[in-house]
Design a protein around this motif. Structure first.
Motif, PDB file in Angstrom:
ATOM      1  N   UNK A 206       0.746  -1.341  -0.075  1.00  0.00           N
ATOM      2  CA  UNK A 206       0.116   0.391  -0.112  1.00  0.00           C
ATOM      3  C   UNK A 206       1.292   1.003  -0.377  1.00  0.00           C
ATOM      4  N   UNK A 207       0.823   1.880  -1.027  1.00  0.00           N
ATOM      5  CA  UNK A 207       2.429   3.377  -1.366  1.00  0.00           C
ATOM      6  C   UNK A 207       1.017   4.234  -0.847  1.00  0.00           C
ATOM      7  N   UNK A 208       0.986   5.270  -0.384  1.00  0.00           N
ATOM      8  CA  UNK A 208       0.392   5.942   0.748  1.00  0.00           C
ATOM      9  C   UNK A 208       0.920   7.392   0.863  1.00  0.00           C
ATOM     10  N   UNK A 209       0.178   8.144   0.034  1.00  0.00           N
ATOM     11  CA  UNK A 209       0.881   9.395  -0.211  1.00  0.00           C
ATOM     12  C   UNK A 209       0.248  10.609   0.307  1.00  0.00           C
ATOM     13  N   UNK A 210       0.780  11.750   0.210  1.00  0.00           N
ATOM     14  CA  UNK A 210      -0.131  13.155   0.461  1.00  0.00           C
ATOM     15  C   UNK A 210      -0.924  13.125   2.075  1.00  0.00           C
ATOM     16  N   UNK A 211      -0.246  12.461   2.726  1.00  0.00           N
ATOM     17  CA  UNK A 211      -0.782  11.532   4.253  1.00  0.00           C
ATOM     18  C   UNK A 211      -1.598  12.886   5.018  1.00  0.00           C
ATOM     19  N   UNK A 212      -2.816  12.609   5.116  1.00  0.00           N
ATOM     20  CA  UNK A 212      -3.238  13.407   6.492  1.00  0.00           C
ATOM     21  C   UNK A 212      -3.425  13.294   7.759  1.00  0.00           C
ATOM     22  N   UNK A 213      -3.605  13.556   8.385  1.00  0.00           N
ATOM     23  CA  UNK A 213      -3.644  13.235  10.062  1.00  0.00           C
ATOM     24  C   UNK A 213      -4.894  11.958  10.512  1.00  0.00           C
ATOM     25  N   UNK A 214      -5.885  12.857   9.449  1.00  0.00           N
ATOM     26  CA  UNK A 214      -7.271  11.888   9.796  1.00  0.00           C
ATOM     27  C   UNK A 214      -6.924  10.037   8.935  1.00  0.00           C
ATOM     28  N   UNK A 215      -5.932  10.267   8.255  1.00  0.00           N
ATOM     29  CA  UNK A 215      -5.255   8.502   7.799  1.00  0.00           C
ATOM     30  C   UNK A 215      -4.794   7.715   9.132  1.00  0.00           C
ATOM     31  N   UNK A 216      -4.241   8.673  10.671  1.00  0.00           N
ATOM     32  CA  UNK A 216      -3.930   7.766  11.462  1.00  0.00           C
ATOM     33  C   UNK A 216      -4.893   6.757  11.448  1.00  0.00           C
ATOM     34  N   UNK A 217      -3.762   5.412  11.515  1.00  0.00           N
ATOM     35  CA  UNK A 217      -5.117   4.639  12.420  1.00  0.00           C
ATOM     36  C   UNK A 217      -3.931   3.739  12.358  1.00  0.00           C
ATOM     37  N   UNK A 218      -4.174   2.047  13.024  1.00  0.00           N
ATOM     38  CA  UNK A 218      -3.408   0.844  13.095  1.00  0.00           C
ATOM     39  C   UNK A 218      -3.833   0.346  11.434  1.00  0.00           C
ATOM     40  N   UNK A 219      -3.617  -0.215  10.796  1.00  0.00           N
ATOM     41  CA  UNK A 219      -3.697  -0.291   9.416  1.00  0.00           C
ATOM     42  C   UNK A 219      -3.282  -2.404   9.347  1.00  0.00           C
ATOM     43  N   UNK A 220      -4.277  -3.341   8.749  1.00  0.00           N
ATOM     44  CA  UNK A 220      -4.109  -4.534   8.883  1.00  0.00           C
ATOM     45  C   UNK A 220      -4.432  -4.420   7.476  1.00  0.00           C
ATOM     46  N   UNK A 221      -3.982  -6.090   6.943  1.00  0.00           N
ATOM     47  CA  UNK A 221      -3.728  -6.434   5.520  1.00  0.00           C
ATOM     48  C   UNK A 221      -4.167  -7.187   6.030  1.00  0.00           C
TER      49      UNK A 221
END
Length: 119
Positions: A80-95
């Protein structure tokens, strides 16, 4: 049994980028859909992006145009390539991986990796 090992999370400033990886190993004949989910504190886990074994993708509206999911079937790995990250993207990410072994299909989850985006 199948293990999913995630890597690539961390702390980044708003506008920055991160790349998550998730490698599957174990009793695998084939992997069908793979996906990334996230869960922020006090919220339900939500789908971020998914990809079929043929490469068809699906994204949450909130990440379209900023995140890109891809996979390497030879390595049983999803990215998962994540660009232009925002504070609301803050989380625990699970595959998650939908794994076939003999006649069984089972969903497996990774342990999660923390992504924190500071403003």
């Amino acid at each position: 049994q199948v293990q999913l090992v995630e890597s690539g999370g961390g702390l980044v400033q708003a506008g920055g980028s991160l790349r998550l990886s998730c490698a599957a190993s174990g009793s695998i004949f084939s992997i069908n859909d793979m996906g990334w989910y996230r869960q922020a504190p006090g919220k339900q886990r939500e789908l971020v992006a998914a990809i079929t074994n043929g490469g068809r993708t699906n994204y949450a509206d909130s990440v379209k145009g900023r995140f890109t999911i891809s996979r390497d079937n030879s390595k049983n790995t999803v990215y998962l390539q994540m660009n232009s990250l925002k504070p609301e993207d803050t989380a625990v990410y699970y595959c998650k991986a939908d794994v076939s072994y003999w006649s069984r299909r089972t969903d497996y989850w990774g342990q999660g990796t923390q992504v924190t985006v500071s403003s």
